[in-house]
Design an enzyme around this catalytic site. Structure first.
Site, PDB file in Angstrom:
ATOM      1  N   ILE A  24       0.834  -1.204   0.000  1.00 24.96           N
ATOM      2  CA  ILE A  24       0.000   0.000   0.000  1.00 24.96           C
ATOM      3  C   ILE A  24       0.867   1.251   0.000  1.00 24.96           C
ATOM      4  CG2 ILE A  24      -1.735   1.322   1.277  1.00 24.96           C
ATOM      5  CD1 ILE A  24      -2.814  -1.288   2.380  1.00 24.96           C
ATOM      6  N   ALA A  30       8.691   2.000   8.105  1.00 24.22           N
ATOM      7  CA  ALA A  30       7.985   0.741   7.830  1.00 24.22           C
ATOM      8  C   ALA A  30       7.307   0.805   6.472  1.00 24.22           C
ATOM      9  CB  ALA A  30       6.946   0.480   8.927  1.00 24.22           C
ATOM     10  N   THR A  31       6.854  -0.362   6.034  1.00 24.69           N
ATOM     11  CA  THR A  31       6.053  -0.485   4.821  1.00 24.69           C
ATOM     12  C   THR A  31       4.702  -1.064   5.200  1.00 24.69           C
ATOM     13  OG1 THR A  31       8.038  -0.876   3.493  1.00 24.69           O
ATOM     14  CG2 THR A  31       5.923  -1.497   2.508  1.00 24.69           C
ATOM     15  N   LYS A  47       1.494  -3.307   8.926  1.00 20.20           N
ATOM     16  CA  LYS A  47       2.636  -2.386   8.892  1.00 20.20           C
ATOM     17  C   LYS A  47       3.856  -3.134   9.410  1.00 20.20           C
ATOM     18  CE  LYS A  47       3.809   2.354  10.167  1.00 20.20           C
ATOM     19  NZ  LYS A  47       3.308   3.568  10.830  1.00 20.20           N
ATOM     20  N   ASP A 141       2.726  13.994  15.045  1.00 21.37           N
ATOM     21  CA  ASP A 141       3.072  13.913  13.623  1.00 21.37           C
ATOM     22  C   ASP A 141       1.833  14.111  12.755  1.00 21.37           C
ATOM     23  OD1 ASP A 141       4.780  13.644  11.479  1.00 21.37           O
ATOM     24  OD2 ASP A 141       4.578  11.471  11.367  1.00 21.37           O
TER      25      ASP A 141
END
Length: 658
Positions: A24, A30-31, A47, A141
Site C-alpha cells: 500500500i 515501515a512499509t 505495517k 506527527d
C-alpha cells in the site's frame, strides 16, 4: 517490473495467519501492506518495520509504541489496531484496512477545498484527536498524509508512530520528530511537545486546506523551522478571499506562537467549532449584524505583535452588532427646522434607494452563486465508491447520483473480484467532479492466467520464490519420501468450484489462486538391527511413532533387536504416523534328543538334522581299521544329556565303547 513483483513480502504468510497481498505505502520506518486475515477472513493493513531497523532498539520501541498508543483508543475517527507481534526478524502491526485516499492525495487532486469541506475534515480530525488527548496521548506527527479518507465517507487519523504520553514532553536527542512543515514553535526552539503542539499542526493543515499551500516556504528545512519560531501564520483569506472570517480567526487561534494562546487541547477547539455552527454561521457564509466573541485565549496576534481580535483584514475595528452612538446633524446657521427636516428626509430616501440596490445586487449574487454551485455548471459531487457490484447495480447507483454512465467499459484483470463484476470507476471513487459528469465502469475479467513454473523436484525455498509473486501460497503439506528432505514432491491448487486439483502437469494457472506444495521430509529412518529402545528414539526424532507389533525367533538377529519394520496402513507417511516393528526373540531353542544306544552314524545324522553338531573321538581299536565302526559301535553316553535345551550350532559330545 512493479514494486509488488519485486517485494519479497508479497505472498508471504505472517505468523501463520496474515497472507500478504500487495504493497500500500512505504515510509521511513515501515512499509504498509494489504493482507488477508485467514483466521477472521477479512482484509487488514499490516505495517512491517524495515529489516535494517530491527537491531535499533529505539526504532523498535517507537514502532511497538505506535501499536500500544493506537490500541488504547477506541474511536470512529481513529484507525483501529487489531494485533502486534514479530515474525522472524520483522516486527509488525495489524490495523484496520480503509480503502480510500489520504488528505494529501485529495489536496493534490483539488488544491483548495471549500470552507464546508475543510470544516467537515477538521471536525472529524478534532474528534479523533480529542479521544487521543483525553487518553493522555500526543500524536506529534499530524499532517495530511496521516488523515485517511475512506471510500465510504469515514475520516480517520492514523500513524501514531511518534505518539507519546502527554506528560513525556522532552524530545529524543537533538532530532526533531514530525514533519517540518507542521512543527510547532516550541518543538523547534525547545524540543518539547504537548496537546497544544498537535493543535498547531492542525491549524497549519486547516490553512493548507483553505489556501492550497503551506504558510511557510523555504529551500532548506531550517528556513521553514525559523519561520515557525519567529513569524505569525497569515490569515488564509489573504490568499483565498472566499475564506470566512470565522475560519481566519480559527487558524490564527490554533497557530499562535505562544502555546498558552492556543486551545488547550482538541476538545476545546472542537467545542468552539460546535459553538460557531450552533450560532448559525456556516463556513463560507458572511457574518452580518452579529458579534462573534472569542475566548480570551483565542485572541489572534497580528504580524506586528498587536492583539487583532475584532479587527478586519485592514486592522480597522469592525462592530458587527449593537447600536452605534451617533450625534445629530449640525444645522447650518439661519436654517429653519422645516428646511432641516426636509433635507434629512431627502437624505434618508437617497440612502434607502442605495441600500435597496445594494441588497438586491447581493441577493442576486448570492442566488446566482448558490445556483452555480448547487445545480449550475459549477456544481460538484463526489463519485461513489463501487466495488464487487454488478454492472446493473453500479449503473443504477451512479445514475441516481446524477452521473452519466459511459456505454463503453474499461476492463481489467482482478485476482479477487469475480469476472463480470465492477472493480471501480474512472474517475475513482471519492473524486469530486462536476455534476452530470460521465463515469466509466471498470469491469473485472477475473484473475489472469499466468505461466506456472515447473517446481516439482526443486527445493521448497526455490519453488516458493518462483510462485510467491503471482500466486497465493498456502501452508505446505509434508510427507516422508525417498527424495531428499525439502524436495517438492507435488503441487496442487483449486478449480473454479473450489475442489482440489493436481497442478503437476499444468502449464498455466489463475493469478493469486491458492497453491499448496507437498514437500518431502526425507526417507523413513531404517531401524533394522537397532535395539528396540534405540529404534523408538530414532523414529520419535523425526515425528514418527514406533510400536512393537510382534516378535520372532531369529538365528541371525540377536534377541531384543529389530528384525524388520513396516508402515501401519496405506497412503502417504506423514508426521505422527505409526511404524510397526518386529523384534527378535533370538535363535530357535532345540530339545536335545536321546541318541544313547544308537550307532554313531545314526546319532550324528539325527543331531545334525536338528542343527546341532555331533562330536565323538576317533576309534583306535585295531579292528576299527577293517570294519565300518561308525555304523557298528553304539553311543554309550551324551553331553548335554537328552531333554536339555540347546540352540542351532551347539555341540553334543557322544561317547562309545571301543
Amino acid at each position: 517490473m512493479s514494486a509488488n513483483q519485486t517485494d519479497p513480502m508479497i505472498g508471504r504468510l505472517i505468523d501463520a495467519r496474515y497472507q500478504v497481498r500487495s504493497r500500500i505505502a512505504r515510509g521511513g520506518m515501515a512499509t504498509v501492506y494489504l493482507a488477508s486475515d485467514l483466521r477472521l477472513e477479512r482484509p487488514v493493513a499490516v505495517k512491517i518495520m524495515h529489516g535494517h531497523l530491527a537491531d535499533d532498539e529505539n526504532f523498535k520501541e517507537r514502532f511497538i509504541q505506535e501499536a500500544r498508543s493506537a490500541a488504547r483508543l477506541a474511536h470512529p475517527n481513529v484507525v483501529n489496531v487489531y494485533d502486534q507481534g514479530q515474525d522472524d526478524e520483522s516486527a509488525y502491526i495489524v490495523m484496520e484496512y480503509l480503502p480510500g485516499i489520504t488528505l494529501r492525495e485529495l489536496l493534490h487532486d483539488h488544491k483548495v477545498l471549500t470552507p464546508e469541506q475543510a470544516t467537515d475534515i477538521l471536525e472529524a480530525v478534532l474528534a479523533g484527536l480529542a479521544a487521543a488527548h483525553r487518553s493522555g496521548i500526543v500524536h506529534r506527527d499530524l499532517k495530511p498524509e496521516n488523515v485517511l479518507l475512506a471510500d465510504d465517507g469515514r475520516i480517520k487519523i492514523g500513524d501514531f508512530g511518534l505518539a507519546r504520553a502527554a506528560s513525556a514532553n522532552t524530545a529524543t536527542g537533538a532530532a526533531l520528530l514530525g514533519t517540518i512543515a507542521y512543527l510547532s514553535p516550541e518543538l523547534v526552539t525547545r524540543g518539547i511537545a504537548d496537546t497544544r503542539s498537535d493543535i498547531y499542526a492542525l491549524g497549519i493543515m486547516l490553512y493548507e486546506m483553505l489556501t492550497g499551500e503551506q504558510p511557510y516556504k523555504g529551500d532548506q528545512p531550517m528556513q521553514i523551522a525559523y519561520q515557525h519560531a519567529n513569524d505569525t501564520v497569515p490569515m488564509p483569506s489573504a490568499v483565498n478571499p472566499r475564506v470566512p472570517a470565522e475560519l481566519d480567526e480559527l487558524v490564527l487561534w490554533a497557530t499562535a506562537r505562544d502555546p498558552d494562546q492556543r486551545p488547550r487541547d482538541a476538545r476545546a477547539m472542537l467545542d468552539h467549532l460546535f459553538e460557531l455552527q450552533r450560532g448559525g454561521v456556516e463556513p463560507g457564509a458572511t457574518a452580518i449584524n452579529r458579534t462573534m466573541v472569542l475566548p480570551p485565549a483565542m485572541a489572534p496576534v497580528g504580524p506586528s505583535g498587536r492583539d487583532t481580535a475584532g479587527q478586519g483584514p485592514t486592522g480597522d475595528t469592525q462592530i458587527l452588532s449593537g447600536a452605534r452612538h451617533r450625534t445629530g446633524p449640525v444645522l447650518p446657521a439661519g436654517s429653519s427646522n422645516a428646511d432641516a427636516l426636509s433635507r434629512k428626509a431627502t437624505a434618508r430616501r437617497k440612502r434607502g434607494v442605495v441600500w435597496l440596490v445594494i441588497l438586491l445586487v447581493l441577493a442576486l449574487g448570492a442566488g446566482g452563486t448558490a445556483w452555480w454551485f448547487s445545480t449550475g455548471p459549477g456544481a460538484h459531487a463526489s463519485v461513489p465508491s463501487i466495488s464487487d457490484a454488478s454492472v446493473a447495480n453500479a449503473t443504477s447507483v451512479l445514475e441516481s447520483r446524477g452521473f452519466t454512465v459511459a456505454k463503453t467499459r474499461a476492463r481489467t484483470y482482478d485476482a479477487v473480484i469475480p469476472s463480470g463484476k465492477v472493480t471501480g470507476t474512472k474517475p475513482r471513487g471519492g473524486a469530486v467532479v462536476g455534476k452530470g459528469s460521465t463515469v466509466t465502469l471498470i469491469v473485472s475479467q477475473g484473475p489472469r492466467s499466468l505461466p506456472l513454473p515447473d517446481v516439482v523436484g526443486s527445493s521448497e525455498s526455490a519453488a516458493k520464490s518462483k510462485l510467491s509473486s503471482s500466486f497465493t501460497l498456502q501452508q505446505s503439506n509434508h510427507r516422508f519420501d525417498a527424495a531428499a528432505k525439502g524436495t517438492v514432491l507435488a503441487i496442487s491448487g483449486k478449480n473454479s468450484a473450489g475442489a482440489t486439483v493436481d497442478l503437476g502437469s499444468a502449464s498455466t494457472y489463475r493469478e493469486k489462486r491458492p497453491i499448496t506444495l507437498t514437500v518431502s521430509l526425507g526417507p523413513v529412518p531404517d531401524v533394522s538391527g537397532k535395539a528396540f529402545s534405540d529404534a523408538i528414539a530414532t523414529l520419535s526424532e523425526v515425528g514418527l511413532k514406533g510400536v512393537e507389533t510382534s516378535s520372532e525367533y531369529s538365528d541371525s538377529v540377536s534377541q531384543g533387536l529389530v528384525i524388520r519394520q513396516g508402515m501401519a496402513g496405506d497412503g502417504p507417511v506423514v508426521e505422527g504416523a505409526t511404524v510397526n516393528l518386529v523384534v527378535s526373540k533370538g535363535p530357535v531353542p532345540i530339545e536335545v534328543p536321546n541318541v544313547s544306544g544308537k550307532t554313531l552314524r545314526s546319532a550324528q545324522t539325527e543331531l545334525e538334522g536338528l542343527g546341532l553338531i555331533a562330536s565323538y573321538p576317533t576309534c583306535t581299536n585295531i579292528l576299527c581299521a577293517v570294519i565300518d565302526w561308525k555304523s557298528t559301535l553304539k553311543v554309550s553316553s551324551m553331553e548335554p544329556g537328552a531333554g536339555t535345551t540347546a540352540f542351532k550350532g551347539d555341540t553334543v559330545k557322544l561317547s562309545y565303547n571301543q
